[in-house]
Enzyme design. Structure first.
Site, PDB file in Angstrom:
ATOM      1  N   ASP A   1       3.280 -43.615  43.250  1.00 28.33           N
ATOM      2  CA  ASP A   1       3.099 -42.121  44.352  1.00 28.33           C
ATOM      3  C   ASP A   1       3.900 -42.362  45.360  1.00 28.33           C
ATOM      4  OD1 ASP A   1       2.305 -39.732  45.115  1.00 28.33           O
ATOM      5  OD2 ASP A   1       0.194 -40.709  45.446  1.00 28.33           O
TER       6      ASP A   1
ATOM      7  N   HIS B   1       7.837 -35.069  45.254  1.00 32.42           N
ATOM      8  CA  HIS B   1       7.867 -35.581  46.773  1.00 32.42           C
ATOM      9  C   HIS B   1       8.344 -36.975  46.914  1.00 32.42           C
ATOM     10  CE1 HIS B   1       4.091 -37.989  47.548  1.00 32.42           C
ATOM     11  NE2 HIS B   1       3.538 -37.486  46.330  1.00 32.42           N
TER      12      HIS B   1
ATOM     13  N   ASP C   1       4.207 -35.673  40.238  1.00 37.63           N
ATOM     14  CA  ASP C   1       3.827 -36.608  41.647  1.00 37.63           C
ATOM     15  C   ASP C   1       4.378 -38.000  41.020  1.00 37.63           C
ATOM     16  OD1 ASP C   1       2.943 -35.136  43.774  1.00 37.63           O
ATOM     17  OD2 ASP C   1       0.896 -35.676  43.469  1.00 37.63           O
TER      18      ASP C   1
ATOM     19  N   HIS D   1      -2.398 -45.313  46.968  1.00 37.26           N
ATOM     20  CA  HIS D   1      -2.334 -45.086  48.129  1.00 37.26           C
ATOM     21  C   HIS D   1      -2.333 -46.227  49.149  1.00 37.26           C
ATOM     22  CE1 HIS D   1      -2.876 -40.321  48.770  1.00 37.26           C
ATOM     23  NE2 HIS D   1      -1.535 -40.660  47.957  1.00 37.26           N
TER      24      HIS D   1
ATOM     25  N   GLU E   1       4.670 -34.307  51.627  1.00 44.69           N
ATOM     26  CA  GLU E   1       3.559 -34.004  50.660  1.00 44.69           C
ATOM     27  C   GLU E   1       2.389 -34.632  51.187  1.00 44.69           C
ATOM     28  OE1 GLU E   1       1.120 -34.440  47.072  1.00 44.69           O
ATOM     29  OE2 GLU E   1       1.668 -35.703  48.571  1.00 44.69           O
ATOM     30  N   GLU E   2       2.441 -35.754  51.726  1.00 42.49           N
ATOM     31  CA  GLU E   2       1.043 -36.498  52.048  1.00 42.49           C
ATOM     32  C   GLU E   2       0.612 -35.956  53.580  1.00 42.49           C
ATOM     33  OE1 GLU E   2      -0.416 -38.402  50.041  1.00 42.49           O
ATOM     34  OE2 GLU E   2       0.978 -39.145  48.776  1.00 42.49           O
TER      35      GLU E   2
END
Length: 365
Positions: free
Chosen positions: A124, A114, A190, A278, A161-162
């Site tokens: 990520d 993604h 990922d 994140h 995706e998130e």
């Protein structure tokens, strides 16, 4: 904040593709949309609310780190919470490219990653996206030179995706018939790189092939094989296969392939002390100074991903080994049996018999 373990993808199209004109259920009927408002906040904002709670003292396990005694309420303080939800439906884009197979074009090996991130997403997912683009470039160059794979290679770059695994889930639902007929495996990355430690989760039938690939790729740090760096000892083959994690669960783009379509999956990456997950600090500076200076492991992931894709695409017989799969499922069943008092409520005899039959069939095959 949604329950994607219950219904991944668009909460309003559970089980069918969220395409233009699709039927949508009412939000209040969506099982994956929570009914209790949840508001994340900093400790600075939470402190006066916690200080305003009376009632019993919270259990020891519930006592937090602020210099105060925690209570569980009710009140006497009251808090007014105003939530402004945006429930609009918006378009997302899945980007797909294919190298058509020379002999079995309807059989598909899918490489996916993604591209949407919480903030900058250098690890990520952008490290995985960079490796996917490079794998597509290298394998595309091979095809142009005449080395076209026997089966079709699909390169999929997922959106959203998130947001609830939406891009991959809706794509899988939209093309379920084609994937059900011809998907050989889905290979997910990922984040390709957050450090030097190789980590793989997979359906157990692919364990031996993953081990073979790891033996043939050089670890950038040790200059030994990736397998040797992975094990750090000369493990026996039976021990080596246990390096692959086979309890996959959910939480990434392989979910629709594993749990909805029944396609064998692999999810892999290089891990490390990734303390910026994140956050706004998952940026180019962190990647170049801490995560992967010189982009060596991002390049190694291209080798692992590309080799695994080619072996599955070019094999005369698809290299599924159902013996470790059956053995792994046996451990799952044994784990269920360890749940206290479960066998008073659930008869596992029929399941035991089927797993034993599967193991024997796998040995015979």
């Amino acid at each position: 904040i949604t329950y994607d373990v219950i219904v991944p993808g668009d909460p309003l199209t559970p089980g069918w593709p969220s395409v233009e004109g699709a039927k949508r259920i009412a939000p209040e009927k969506a099982r994956s949309v929570p009914n209790i408002p949840a508001v994340p906040m900093s400790w600075r904002d939470a402190k006066p609310i916690l200080e305003g709670l009376g009632g019993p003292v919270a259990p020891l396990d519930w006592q937090g780190a602020l210099p105060m005694t925690y209570h569980v309420g009710p009140g006497p303080a009251k808090v007014h919470v105003e939530i402004d939800m945006d429930g609009k439906t918006r378009p997302i884009w899945v980007v797909e490219g294919r190298i058509r197979g020379s002999e079995k074009p309807d059989e598909l090996v899918i490489l996916g990653n993604h591209r949407d991130a919480w903030v900058y997403g250098a690890v990520d997912p952008s490290s995985g996206t960079a490796s996917l683009l490079e794998a597509a470039r290298v394998l595309g160059a091979l095809a142009k030179s005449g080395e076209r794979p026997k089966r079709t290679l699909v390169f999929a770059n997922w959106d959203a995706e998130e947001w609830h695994l939406t891009g991959s889930t809706e794509w899988g639902e939209q093309f379920a018939a084609e994937l059900g007929r011809g998907a050989v495996a889905y290979l997910n990355v990922d984040s390709s790189t957050a450090g030097p430690d190789f980590s793989v989760g997979a359906v157990a039938s692919l364990n031996p092939t993953i081990i073979e690939v790891a033996r043939d790729v050089v670890d950038p740090n040790s200059r030994r094989s990736l397998f040797d760096a992975w094990t750090k000892t000369s493990s026996e083959e039976s021990e080596a296969s246990s390096l692959v994690e086979n309890e996959l669960g959910s939480g990434s783009d392989y979910t629709v392939f594993l749990n909805f379509l029944g396609v064998p999956v692999v999810s892999m990456g290089f891990d490390g002390p990734y303390g910026v997950y994140h956050s706004q600090y998952d940026d180019l500076y962190w990647m170049e100074h801490f995560g992967d200076p010189g982009y060596r492991y991002m390049t190694a992931m291209v080798e692992v991903w590309g080799r695994l894709g080619l072996r599955l695409a070019n094999a005369e017989i698809i290299p599924y080994d159902f013996r470790p799969y059956a053995s792994t499922v046996r451990t799952f069943v044994d784990g269920i049996r360890e749940v206290p008092r479960l066998e008073e409520e659930l008869d596992l005899n029929a399941l035991d018999a089927v797993v034993d039959e599967w193991r024997q069939a796998a040995e015979d095959l």
